[in-house]
Scaffold this motif. Structure first.
Motif, PDB file in Angstrom:
ATOM      1  N   VAL A 183       5.811  -2.708   8.249  1.00  0.00           N
ATOM      2  CA  VAL A 183       4.884  -2.726   9.386  1.00  0.00           C
ATOM      3  C   VAL A 183       5.655  -2.664  10.700  1.00  0.00           C
ATOM      4  N   GLU A 184       6.740  -3.426  10.754  1.00  0.00           N
ATOM      5  CA  GLU A 184       7.556  -3.429  11.973  1.00  0.00           C
ATOM      6  C   GLU A 184       8.151  -2.048  12.260  1.00  0.00           C
ATOM      7  N   GLU A 185       8.438  -1.306  11.186  1.00  0.00           N
ATOM      8  CA  GLU A 185       9.021   0.035  11.370  1.00  0.00           C
ATOM      9  C   GLU A 185       7.975   1.087  11.747  1.00  0.00           C
ATOM     10  N   GLY A 186       6.707   0.717  11.753  1.00  0.00           N
ATOM     11  CA  GLY A 186       5.682   1.641  12.222  1.00  0.00           C
ATOM     12  C   GLY A 186       4.809   2.247  11.146  1.00  0.00           C
ATOM     13  N   TYR A 187       5.000   1.851   9.871  1.00  0.00           N
ATOM     14  CA  TYR A 187       4.158   2.419   8.804  1.00  0.00           C
ATOM     15  C   TYR A 187       2.735   1.886   8.916  1.00  0.00           C
ATOM     16  N   ARG A 188       1.794   2.782   8.655  1.00  0.00           N
ATOM     17  CA  ARG A 188       0.373   2.402   8.676  1.00  0.00           C
ATOM     18  C   ARG A 188      -0.210   2.369   7.257  1.00  0.00           C
ATOM     19  N   HIS A 189       0.611   2.655   6.279  1.00  0.00           N
ATOM     20  CA  HIS A 189       0.184   2.673   4.867  1.00  0.00           C
ATOM     21  C   HIS A 189       1.289   2.022   4.027  1.00  0.00           C
ATOM     22  N   ILE A 190       0.893   1.195   3.094  1.00  0.00           N
ATOM     23  CA  ILE A 190       1.838   0.541   2.181  1.00  0.00           C
ATOM     24  C   ILE A 190       1.338   0.751   0.758  1.00  0.00           C
ATOM     25  N   LYS A 191       2.260   1.063  -0.158  1.00  0.00           N
ATOM     26  CA  LYS A 191       1.819   1.269  -1.546  1.00  0.00           C
ATOM     27  C   LYS A 191       2.517   0.294  -2.481  1.00  0.00           C
ATOM     28  N   LEU A 192       1.713  -0.290  -3.383  1.00  0.00           N
ATOM     29  CA  LEU A 192       2.240  -1.235  -4.373  1.00  0.00           C
ATOM     30  C   LEU A 192       2.038  -0.697  -5.782  1.00  0.00           C
ATOM     31  N   LYS A 193       3.006  -0.988  -6.634  1.00  0.00           N
ATOM     32  CA  LYS A 193       2.858  -0.682  -8.048  1.00  0.00           C
ATOM     33  C   LYS A 193       1.992  -1.757  -8.693  1.00  0.00           C
ATOM     34  N   VAL A 194       1.100  -1.330  -9.588  1.00  0.00           N
ATOM     35  CA  VAL A 194       0.264  -2.281 -10.339  1.00  0.00           C
ATOM     36  C   VAL A 194       0.316  -1.899 -11.819  1.00  0.00           C
ATOM     37  N   GLY A 195      -0.395  -2.652 -12.639  1.00  0.00           N
ATOM     38  CA  GLY A 195      -0.491  -2.291 -14.054  1.00  0.00           C
ATOM     39  C   GLY A 195       0.260  -3.235 -14.984  1.00  0.00           C
ATOM     40  N   GLY A 196       0.887  -4.272 -14.426  1.00  0.00           N
ATOM     41  CA  GLY A 196       1.429  -5.339 -15.276  1.00  0.00           C
ATOM     42  C   GLY A 196       0.257  -6.204 -15.708  1.00  0.00           C
ATOM     43  N   ASN A 197       0.437  -7.516 -15.735  1.00  0.00           N
ATOM     44  CA  ASN A 197      -0.753  -8.301 -16.091  1.00  0.00           C
ATOM     45  C   ASN A 197      -1.640  -8.491 -14.861  1.00  0.00           C
ATOM     46  N   PRO A 198      -2.947  -8.649 -15.102  1.00  0.00           N
ATOM     47  CA  PRO A 198      -3.916  -8.645 -13.992  1.00  0.00           C
ATOM     48  C   PRO A 198      -3.636  -9.731 -12.952  1.00  0.00           C
ATOM     49  N   GLU A 199      -3.168 -10.881 -13.378  1.00  0.00           N
ATOM     50  CA  GLU A 199      -2.909 -11.969 -12.431  1.00  0.00           C
ATOM     51  C   GLU A 199      -1.793 -11.574 -11.455  1.00  0.00           C
ATOM     52  N   ASP A 200      -0.749 -10.931 -11.982  1.00  0.00           N
ATOM     53  CA  ASP A 200       0.339 -10.476 -11.108  1.00  0.00           C
ATOM     54  C   ASP A 200      -0.169  -9.476 -10.074  1.00  0.00           C
ATOM     55  N   ASP A 201      -0.991  -8.525 -10.539  1.00  0.00           N
ATOM     56  CA  ASP A 201      -1.518  -7.524  -9.603  1.00  0.00           C
ATOM     57  C   ASP A 201      -2.322  -8.199  -8.501  1.00  0.00           C
ATOM     58  N   GLU A 202      -3.188  -9.130  -8.911  1.00  0.00           N
ATOM     59  CA  GLU A 202      -4.039  -9.842  -7.958  1.00  0.00           C
ATOM     60  C   GLU A 202      -3.180 -10.601  -6.939  1.00  0.00           C
ATOM     61  N   ARG A 203      -2.175 -11.303  -7.429  1.00  0.00           N
ATOM     62  CA  ARG A 203      -1.335 -12.102  -6.540  1.00  0.00           C
ATOM     63  C   ARG A 203      -0.534 -11.215  -5.576  1.00  0.00           C
ATOM     64  N   ARG A 204       0.055 -10.141  -6.125  1.00  0.00           N
ATOM     65  CA  ARG A 204       0.893  -9.279  -5.293  1.00  0.00           C
ATOM     66  C   ARG A 204       0.074  -8.561  -4.209  1.00  0.00           C
ATOM     67  N   LEU A 205      -1.130  -8.113  -4.589  1.00  0.00           N
ATOM     68  CA  LEU A 205      -1.973  -7.479  -3.572  1.00  0.00           C
ATOM     69  C   LEU A 205      -2.378  -8.481  -2.491  1.00  0.00           C
ATOM     70  N   GLY A 206      -2.636  -9.721  -2.924  1.00  0.00           N
ATOM     71  CA  GLY A 206      -2.976 -10.767  -1.951  1.00  0.00           C
ATOM     72  C   GLY A 206      -1.836 -10.998  -0.969  1.00  0.00           C
ATOM     73  N   ILE A 207      -0.622 -11.062  -1.489  1.00  0.00           N
ATOM     74  CA  ILE A 207       0.547 -11.252  -0.618  1.00  0.00           C
ATOM     75  C   ILE A 207       0.651 -10.097   0.377  1.00  0.00           C
ATOM     76  N   ALA A 208       0.568  -8.883  -0.163  1.00  0.00           N
ATOM     77  CA  ALA A 208       0.739  -7.709   0.697  1.00  0.00           C
ATOM     78  C   ALA A 208      -0.331  -7.674   1.792  1.00  0.00           C
ATOM     79  N   ARG A 209      -1.587  -7.863   1.384  1.00  0.00           N
ATOM     80  CA  ARG A 209      -2.680  -7.781   2.377  1.00  0.00           C
ATOM     81  C   ARG A 209      -2.528  -8.861   3.435  1.00  0.00           C
TER      82      ARG A 209
END
Lengths: 440, 440
Positions: free
Chosen positions: B209-235
């Motif tokens: 964000v500091e570098e100016g990006y307006r889009h961030i992409k995360l890998k998903v598809g491990g276990n659902p709890e990990d995806d949920e937690r990681r997206l929460g952190i990112a958002r």
């Protein structure tokens, strides 16, 4: 404990382009070849042979991929490998460094087919059974555990697959008896290669009918006048009752395919095979919409890259005759899922064959399909091309236009040692002779 | 007359798996690699470089295929080759001995991409122009004559392609000025690889964000709890206004994809990338039907094997973001037809990048797309991954979250001589050092 001690790889090529065998609208210099491997064990009497069919220089590339995939099996316990070929398949599919090159298509998939063909050959030899019987003897739940059903669950789940196989078991003995008596009907492509003269076409059509074939297939896709004339010759020789199929080997775009096939409909054509790109599910559906009103079905699958393509062809109602290739789909693990999906959508599987050894493998697959999966045999017909069988230790047996049940243990994939010596590329004795001839 | 005197082939590999760069739901040991070639001419100042991106051992197989395809160009007149790269492309596509291994997919297609990338690099260098400009300067009718429109005529004819390109020409100068000022927006995947810890994920999101990006992409598809937690952190780090995309790298079947993505919708997701098999056109349509009501689009194409697959994705309305890969599609000849079809169906092309050198090639492709084909730039964003650029003679330039116009002649495909010496496999000095280290 028996273990795999080494793997032999052979680049085997035949100069079939000399006689225009295998010539069609796309393939002009088809030197039929096999990227061949043999799993060697520390028990001299036990081994597994497999191959994928390729053409000429393509063999190099396939062998490199086969080597990259297969070498992990050196040192493996044969009992474990044979008890669970599905595990071996999944291990090959999960090789993430090779997966990028596909996934599930092209060279790495052909290579997986070759390696798994050898594993299944080994497993059936070890059991002392021809592969078709080895498979038909497996408990449905065991067989299904060995299949690749990934990406298919919107059409076919594992439970459904087990139930479908269970339902057919009651007919097992009766169907095997029927096959012992009558075999599985096949058709010949030998008559109609594009490079043949009209005289040769006429003679071969006549001979095919005399040999008992009820289906004849011609290559099309050159200029329209040639197609019209050749179909006329064929139909006049074979009469009105024998089925006539045509094969365009992917030469057309979708609109052109519809127009060209409609123009040939008056010859009473059973199917148009490979009218366009083998990847074009929606295009095949459009073509089907255009030619079905003329009584013509769409056949494709020889270049059908994987189970996901076949799933879509069936979902989209884009195919009437499902032409799996025994060396392009990744062996039994991927072929049986396609047979099951075709059964579910009530489409006949009419395997592609020819090349090097495809008929040998297909002579098992059609038996598995009929006995264990699909049941009713009417309208089903498998391709047969009468060349190169002399190189196989257990060649397919065709009698009165039908494949007969293979009896030798294994997948009929073993090539004679003498043939390997003569036709291995480039060091084989026949190739050496040809080079000498070219230099004098 | 300048001729091609030889071709150099290099197997280049980087040990990126050491740091979990490139780890996702499917790729566990991603040693980023390039099967690289250089067309050498008898004019020392003129050459053409090209490559396809692969992973580790896959490089061997690609190089063998590249060799089999490219060697025919030795001795060719450079002027003729550069005047008509479409002819060279058609010659490679018509190699019927290699065609069987695809067609138009897998290793032989990756190899065609590498070879044609080198031909286009050569042509642009010869003209003294960066490739994007070389292409944008071509007369539409000339450019179209160099494209592969086979199997596309039900969606795009040559006449239509010419008309589409003609229509955009009036905007050329204004768009180039806009690119000179602002570049072409990109997004970063560097933040969200699956192997990274939560702390690293959080830090990298903040930095992006500091570098100016307006889009961030995360890998998903491990276990659902990990995806949920990681997206929460990112958002929570990026706030509500920055777009968040997720990438499943083909891990799911169709029904599972719909369910898993719907469960993550509350994080406000712009797209789900590669939810299932890249071959499954109809599956992507089903997934789109399931997730579009949640405001989520479907992105795919990184493994999109050829123009026929993209044609169908567009015909079936199965894709919202078209992610071409510059080294999987067979170079400019096949990429521009996909850009044109996407334009016709009004879908934005958001190229896949990363790997080795994909960003360098993409920095030309997005400019061609915007200047010559698609026009409006809103909603378009190209992938950018910040690694391995130091190995390129003309690395892509990214400023404030945007690709800037490449200025050096060619396709930015040349790798530094020093990098080749260090990272060629297996003989490179860095690989030798690592082997020594492993032995002590």
């Amino acid at each position: 404990m028996t273990i795999i001690t080494s793997i032999e790889f052979v680049d085997l090529r035949f100069p079939t382009s000399d006689s225009h065998d295998g010539s069609d609208a796309v393939n002009k210099d088809a030197d039929y070849s096999a990227a061949y491997l043999r799993l060697v064990t520390d028990d001299d009497s036990l081994y597994g042979c497999g191959f994928t069919f390729t053409i000429g220089r393509g063999n190099d590339i396939c062998l490199q991929a086969i080597d990259a995939l297969a070498n992990r099996f050196i040192g493996r316990d044969v009992t474990e490998l044979c008890a669970n070929p599905g595990e071996a398949y999944r291990e090959l599919a999960a090789d993430s460094q090779l997966r990028w090159l596909g996934p599930d298509k092209g060279v790495v998939h052909l290579a997986r087919a070759a390696v798994m063909n050898a594993v299944w050959d080994l497993a059936a030899r070890r059991a002392g059974l021809p592969l078709w019987q080895f498979i038909c003897d497996m408990e449905p739940v065991t067989l299904v555990a060995n299949l690749d059903l990934s990406y298919l669950s919107d059409v076919l789940t594992a439970d459904e697959a087990v139930a479908m196989l269970e339902e057919q078991r009651q007919h097992r003995e009766e169907r095997i008896s029927n096959l012992q008596a009558n075999g599985f009907q096949c058709y010949t492509t030998s008559a109609g290669w594009l490079g043949y003269s009209d005289e040769k076409l006429e003679r071969l059509c006549r001979e095919a009918v005399e040999e008992g074939y009820r289906h004849i297939k011609l290559k099309v896709g050159g200029n329209p006048e040639d197609d019209e004339r050749r179909l006329g010759i064929a139909r006049s020789v074979i009469g009105p009752d024998i089925s006539l199929m045509i094969d365009a080997n992917q030469i057309w775009d979708v609109p052109e395919a519809i127009e060209r096939v409609q123009a040939l409909a008056h010859h009473n054509v059973l199917w148009i095979e490979e009218p366009t790109s083998p990847d074009d599910v929606l295009g095949h559906r459009s073509i089907a919409d255009g030619v079905r009103p003329e009584g013509i079905g769409v056949a494709t699958g020889e270049h059908g890259m994987n189970r996901v393509l076949f799933k879509q062809l069936l979902q989209a109602d884009a195919v009437d005759f499902v032409q799996i290739d025994s060396c392009r789909l990744a062996s039994i693990n991927e072929i049986i899922p396609v047979l099951l999906m075709a059964k579910k959508f009530a489409k006949p599987v009419c395997p592609h064959a020819g090349g090097v050894g495809l008929c040998e493998l297909v002579s098992h697959l059609v038996m598995i399909d009929y006995v264990a999966v699909s049941g009713p045999i009417e309208g089903r017909v498998a391709e047969y091309v009468d060349h190169l069988h002399e190189h196989f230790v257990d060649p397919c047996i065709v009698s009165k236009g039908a494949y007969m049940l293979p009896e030798a243990p294994g997948y009929s994939a073993e090539i004679k040692a003498e043939s390997l010596t003569r036709w291995a590329w480039p060091e084989g004795t026949e190739w050496a002779k040809r080079r000498e001839g070219a230099n004098t």
